[in-house]
Design a protein around this motif. Sequence first.
Motif, mmCIF file in Angstrom:
data_model
loop_
_atom_site.group_PDB
_atom_site.id
_atom_site.type_symbol
_atom_site.label_atom_id
_atom_site.label_comp_id
_atom_site.label_asym_id
_atom_site.label_seq_id
_atom_site.Cartn_x
_atom_site.Cartn_y
_atom_site.Cartn_z
ATOM 1 N N ARG A 168 45.407 39.302 37.857
ATOM 2 C CA ARG A 168 45.544 38.967 39.279
ATOM 3 C C ARG A 168 47.009 38.726 39.640
ATOM 4 N NH1 ARG A 168 40.827 35.821 38.466
ATOM 5 N NH2 ARG A 168 42.097 33.939 38.262
ATOM 6 N N TRP A 171 48.893 41.880 40.105
ATOM 7 C CA TRP A 171 48.622 42.517 41.400
ATOM 8 C C TRP A 171 49.440 41.857 42.520
ATOM 9 C CZ3 TRP A 171 47.142 47.135 41.967
ATOM 10 C CH2 TRP A 171 46.204 47.725 41.109
ATOM 11 N N ALA A 174 52.572 43.628 42.498
ATOM 12 C CA ALA A 174 52.325 44.974 43.016
ATOM 13 C C ALA A 174 52.262 44.959 44.542
ATOM 14 C CB ALA A 174 51.028 45.525 42.429
ATOM 15 N N LEU A 189 47.044 50.577 47.883
ATOM 16 C CA LEU A 189 46.525 49.286 47.442
ATOM 17 C C LEU A 189 45.303 48.845 48.235
ATOM 18 C CD1 LEU A 189 49.545 47.026 46.477
ATOM 19 C CD2 LEU A 189 48.376 48.798 45.179
ATOM 20 N N PHE A 194 40.995 45.382 42.218
ATOM 21 C CA PHE A 194 41.913 44.365 41.715
ATOM 22 C C PHE A 194 41.388 43.694 40.440
ATOM 23 C CE2 PHE A 194 43.223 44.374 46.275
ATOM 24 C CZ PHE A 194 44.546 44.754 46.066
ATOM 25 N N PRO A 198 46.178 48.633 36.914
ATOM 26 C CA PRO A 198 46.309 49.948 37.545
ATOM 27 C C PRO A 198 46.403 51.067 36.514
ATOM 28 C CG PRO A 198 48.406 48.798 37.617
ATOM 29 C CD PRO A 198 47.400 47.824 37.065
ATOM 30 N N ALA A 282 42.003 40.309 46.579
ATOM 31 C CA ALA A 282 42.569 40.298 45.231
ATOM 32 C C ALA A 282 42.343 38.973 44.505
ATOM 33 C CB ALA A 282 44.069 40.585 45.301
#
Length: 345
Positions: A168, A171, A174, A189, A194, A198, A282
């Motif tokens: 998490r 992300w 990201a 995205l 999530f 990736p 997410a």
Amino acid sequence: MRSSTPTEPRFLPTELGLVEAVETVGLPVRLTVCDGKVYTLWKPLVDRLRQESPVITVAGGETAKSLPTARRLWKKLWQYRIDKGQAVLLIGGGSVLDLGGFCAATWKRGVPFISVPTTFIAQIDAAIGGKTGLNFKEGKNLLGVYAQPVAILGYRGFLETLPKPEVRGGWAEAIKHALIVGGDLWEKLQGVSFKEPPSMELLAELAAVKVNIVRQDPYEEKGLRHVLNLGHTLGHVWETLSLRTERPLSHGEAVAIGLLQEGYLSLPPAALEALRTLMERAGLLNPLPDFTWKAWEKALLQDKKIRDGQLRMPLLQAIGQVKVDSLPIQALREATRWYRQEVRP
């Protein structure tokens, strides 16, 4: 080594490819510094990567970035007579890479090091850009130098064994990259899961965001690189304040809070709501750690970007549009109150 050209990460699809990539660097690995948990989980692979060099294990996380741990590594560099014709291999997350890179960069004014990032955040962000450093007192990265690894070698397989909070947190970084560039990356995205790391292709695309920015401003002299601090001004505060709690926030989780709070200060309402919705999907809308305003301000005042009581920090004008501007500390207090009252009471 110090260079104005950022080292670009290579992403390898297999363990064998990773081993061969280390071998093709062309320098013998003389010492390996590895996150202790990574060594336990990936011992057969690490043993192939280290080329029979001694391996020093350190604890991951921000506690690794300390002078006592650095002193321990410097003693090993002395013991094994590391010189500029050899390489130090660093395997771990951002904290281990910061620590090991700093020790290598300050030993004999710089010996080569190879970075093998094993966390989501490290593969797309922390391993890239040449920043190394240690924490001092309660301030993050107050001791540091710029030094580029001779190679950055990523392998997605490491991410499959990460705890869910670390995924998490990755992300969150990201999302930060997507907020900076907007466009196709932001749109991508909206449709990702999530719950998983990736793809290798998306990892490479996310990493390229930082490489491209660092290439334009390697030593933060032009102000262009400051956009990469998006979410980190308040994020570092929450990371610091959570360290002594029962549930410390990971770096990425803290940055996620910072992204939304700082977005509140500058984003139009529709864009702020889009960011909040994505963060919620997410699983990144964590409650704030318990804090006092005195402790909050003390942590904030360690920020290296403060000048005369004003913070120079990146602010989102829109998705894909970031402007560095000055804000009074009171504005960040207001963003904190908003988050605590409206997002996670």
